[in-house]
Design a protein around this motif. Sequence first.
Motif, short mmCIF file in Angstrom:
data_model
loop_
_atom_site.label_atom_id
_atom_site.label_comp_id
_atom_site.label_asym_id
_atom_site.label_seq_id
_atom_site.Cartn_x
_atom_site.Cartn_y
_atom_site.Cartn_z
N SER A 57 0.98 -1.26 -0.16
CA SER A 57 -0.12 0.09 0.26
C SER A 57 0.94 1.20 -0.22
O SER A 57 0.45 2.29 -0.81
N TYR A 82 -3.77 3.34 -2.08
CA TYR A 82 -5.27 2.35 -1.96
C TYR A 82 -6.04 3.53 -1.86
O TYR A 82 -6.05 4.73 -1.69
N ARG A 120 -4.38 1.33 -7.70
CA ARG A 120 -4.55 1.27 -6.34
C ARG A 120 -4.93 0.10 -5.76
O ARG A 120 -5.91 -0.49 -6.62
#
Length: 446
Positions: free
Chosen positions: A197, A202, A253
């Motif tokens: 991440s 994200y 993402r």
Amino acid sequence: MNQPAKVLVVEDDATLRQALCDTIKFGGYQAVEASSGVDALSQLSQECVDMVISDVQMDHMDGRELLRQVRVNNPELPFVMITAHGSVQGAVDAMREGATDYLLKPFEAEVLLDMVSRMEPLRAADAGDVIMSDPETAKVYGLAQKVASNDATILISGESGCGKEVLAQYLHSHSNRVDKPFVAVNCAAIPENMLESMLFGYEKGAYTGAHQARAGKFEQANGGTILLDEISEMPLALQAKLLRVLQERELERLGSDKVINLDVRVIATTNRNLMEEVAEGRFREDLYYRLNVFPLHLAPLRERRADIMPLAELFLSKYQPADRPLRLDLPAAEKIRRATWQGNVRELENCIQRATILCQPDGLVREADIVTTEPLCGAEPIESEATVDQPRLDGDLKQREHELICEALEASGGKKKEAAERLGISPRTLRYKLARLRQLGVALPA
């Protein structure tokens, strides 16, 4: 020289706050203090800082609420949480909300300074910051200058502390992307479950605790350069995802199916032999060849000895008091020249910084002020009372810890990552413990 980083310390315990500030200043950084979250927001409205270090548990506004408030106006400001053992999960949750990292109480001063060093914003290296007195160093930087304007991916290899990050900054500062972001990611310092991440970003709701969308480091570096520091520490599963991003020059993402196009120059560093890592199955062969388009190797400091004294003088100038110029006497200079510098440039800088503190008021740095952790080149180790009796490691528990570390290193053939796994600690914690043992003069397995 660049100005040292400015750190905002947020802690409601006055004694601990002062200790943290003193340690940060001792490390050569600037410290600004705040006694509460509200006070911290006031400080941030009045001046710019390079990072925030905040306790989690505070009255009126805790660290997590402060983090949420800071992220509104400063989404990329490095923010480190200080937490007690019982609040580790809270700290991990805070990282998912945007905290950069956390410190677990109790911690030693060197752990704090290492954290500040890693969080310090990377600035492009000035020509005056790069020492190229040794022909080998000049050769490497000559190649770097030639390839800098090209967008080829570069793999920089070399021992820890030899200057790989400075070389990466030099490449960026001499490229056509110099006015664009330079973003560094230390793959060894970020927990495995957070690295993906951190790199790719994200969306809100991508996982529990993801309360807002966050751009990853690749997006932040778009148009500029991303440095993947210590790439060999990246887990195999994530290596496959990184390979796809490098091949396709696009990413998604976490929690999103939207494709984001990338225009990023990639530089990776490693202190390991990646071909050996490939042979051992710890690094993907296809990723190795994707990264190794233009390899550069920095020799250890002991093999480019013409750089040692210019670097020592540079660090002496950096750390000397503004009102008291310092200079090395001849025995001190000779000791510096002869040392092996197993920790390379980083060890030399730490040594000089200590010497500026230990030296007498007359401004002369003497041989006794130069404390090295290795025997001198061409000299037999000198037996002293400390080495004969062995260092005092504060009792049987410390002695047993030393024995366990040595046993793990021997069993793993000197491979620190494997030794850390045997000990049940992180590689970073093992590095801290090894550094402490070397400072105490403890003999460690090769």
